[in-house]
Write a protein that holds these residues in place. Structure first.
Motif, short mmCIF file in Angstrom:
data_model
loop_
_atom_site.label_atom_id
_atom_site.label_comp_id
_atom_site.label_asym_id
_atom_site.label_seq_id
_atom_site.Cartn_x
_atom_site.Cartn_y
_atom_site.Cartn_z
N ASN A 250 0.79 -1.23 0.00
CA ASN A 250 0.00 0.00 0.00
C ASN A 250 0.82 1.28 0.00
OD1 ASN A 250 -2.71 -1.04 -0.04
ND2 ASN A 250 -2.22 -1.91 1.96
N VAL A 251 2.04 1.18 -0.48
CA VAL A 251 2.88 2.38 -0.55
C VAL A 251 2.50 3.17 -1.81
CG1 VAL A 251 5.24 3.22 -0.77
CG2 VAL A 251 4.76 1.26 0.69
N ASN A 252 2.46 4.48 -1.69
CA ASN A 252 2.15 5.33 -2.84
C ASN A 252 3.42 5.53 -3.67
OD1 ASN A 252 1.37 7.24 -4.67
ND2 ASN A 252 0.92 8.83 -3.15
N CYS A 338 11.12 -8.28 -6.99
CA CYS A 338 11.69 -8.18 -5.65
C CYS A 338 10.82 -8.98 -4.68
CB CYS A 338 11.74 -6.71 -5.21
SG CYS A 338 12.18 -6.50 -3.49
N ALA A 339 11.45 -9.83 -3.88
CA ALA A 339 10.67 -10.69 -2.99
C ALA A 339 10.02 -9.90 -1.85
CB ALA A 339 11.58 -11.78 -2.41
N ARG A 340 10.55 -8.74 -1.55
CA ARG A 340 10.00 -7.98 -0.42
C ARG A 340 8.86 -7.04 -0.84
NH1 ARG A 340 14.11 -5.72 3.78
NH2 ARG A 340 14.52 -3.95 2.43
N CYS A 341 9.07 -6.26 -1.90
CA CYS A 341 8.05 -5.25 -2.24
C CYS A 341 7.36 -5.55 -3.56
CB CYS A 341 8.67 -3.86 -2.26
SG CYS A 341 9.70 -3.57 -3.71
#
Ligand SMILES: [Zn+2]
Length: 385
Positions: A250-252, A338-341
């Motif tokens: 949910n990051v803009n 990317c596995a994180r984001c």
């Protein structure tokens, strides 16, 4: 109060009196870059992002960076070295004063929000440009006052401003600021970046940077980022430190990335070969995800694939990337994220070199290169930078 401090305050007052605070400065207007052909390539990436680069030296870069990063329209302020003879110098080498490099900050700014003249105003108002190779207790050519201009327009503006300041009599001594064509910029070691933000309790920060920053905020209160903008910037910085607490879905991203970075990582875009930042980068270091900072590739597994994109034969850890089947372009390719984001990074192909036989073909816009740390004995910062 030292003589230097007294002079700074007098200067601030004198400037405010002489120019009514803003007479020298017109409204922010986009700077039309008058580029020479050899600069066109260098500026291309910036023009894609609509950001313009300025490189300024006015003493200790810890201070300069702390000041400029608070300005509205400044997207990044990186501490580094410019104007010297040797390639890729270390802090230790620069601090001998023998390499010719100055401690600088390189600012990327949006000319729609802040003009080069406004940056010059901040630059000249936050140091003493009449002391040759010295700022306060910091002495040496690395602390000289300098504008490294990136194009003729910046050169003209800097020379005109310097002349106006000299003519105004704001200083009793002549201004010794060097105005030189920009040649190269070497980012400083990691521990110098965001130094004040991360170490504000340290003696040098409290004694030297804090008071300077306070004066700067008073004089330039109308040019500062809003509290909300600073909070957002700090949030981004904090996110980088506590990645596990971030809701990455949910990051803009649109607000946080350049258009190119957004297009590549969020819309699975592909940047142009040979026209990107890292395809030819041979420096030792780490390539991290441009969105979340997760380390993805090491320079040790980078190789020349001839494709014009940064290519690696394996990731730092297979757990740091995920593979997805990509059926666009009438073929089946394996997409790498990317596995994180979950940022789109590029694709993997099976025509790479040994030992893996794989080619991880990445987009520079999805990566953030971090130069290798210097050997341990050089890591400890000195009392002043
Ligand atoms: Zn990521």
């Amino acid at each position: 109060m030292t003589k230097q401090n007294t002079r700074f305050i007098l200067f601030s007052l004198a400037i405010a009196g002489f120019f009514g605070g803003a007479a020298l400065i017109s409204q922010p207007t986009p700077i039309v870059l008058a580029e020479t052909p050899d600069m066109q390539e260098k500026e291309k990436t910036d023009s894609i992002e609509n950001l313009v680069t300025a490189t300024l030296a006015n003493g200790c870069f810890w201070c300069t960076e702390a000041v400029f990063r608070e300005l509205k329209g400044v997207h990044s302020a990186i501490s580094g070295y410019s104007g010297g003879r040797s390639k890729d110098p270390t802090y230790k080498e620069v601090s001998t004063g023998l390499t010719g490099h100055a401690e600088v900050i390189q600012v990327k700014y949006d000319p729609q929000e802040i003009s080069f003249e406004e940056l010059l105003e901040v630059f000249w108002k936050t140091h003493d440009p009449t002391t040759l190779n010295q700022q306060g207790a910091d002495v040496g050519t690395q602390y000289r006052s300098a504008v490294f201009y990136h194009n003729d327009e910046q050169r003209r503006l800097a020379e005109e401003y310097k002349q106006k300041l000299d003519d105004s009599g704001a200083f009793s001594n002549p201004i010794v600021t060097e105005i030189t064509k920009f040649d190269s910029f070497y980012p400083a070691e990691d521990y110098h970046q965001d130094y004040f933000a991360l170490n504000h309790r340290e003696p040098y920060c409290r004694r030297v940077i804090q008071p300077k920053l306070k004066k700067f905020r008073n004089v330039f209160h109308d040019k500062l980022k809003t509290r909300k903008e600073i909070a957002a910037m700090e949030e981004t910085e904090a996110e980088a430190k506590n990645p596990d607490e971030v809701d990455w879905k949910n990051v803009n991203w649109k607000a946080k990335l350049t258009r190119e970075q957004y297009h590549v990582t969020t819309e699975a875009g592909t940047e142009r070969p040979f026209k990107n930042e890292y395809w030819d980068n041979k420096k030792p270091g780490l390539y991290k995800c441009v969105r979340c900072g997760l380390p993805l590739y090491s320079s040790e597994t980078k190789y020349e694939s001839g494709t014009g994109w940064p290519s690696f034969f394996k990731p730092i850890d297979v757990k740091n990337v995920t593979e997805h089947s990509d059926r666009s372009f009438f073929s089946v390719r394996t997409e790498i994220r990317c596995a994180r984001c979950d940022a789109h990074l590029g694709h993997v192909f099976d025509d790479g070199p040994q030992p893996t036989g794989l080619r991880y073909c990445m987009n520079s816009a999805a990566l953030n290169f971090q130069k290798a740390e210097k050997p341990a004995q050089e890591k400890e910062p000195a009392e002043t930078p």
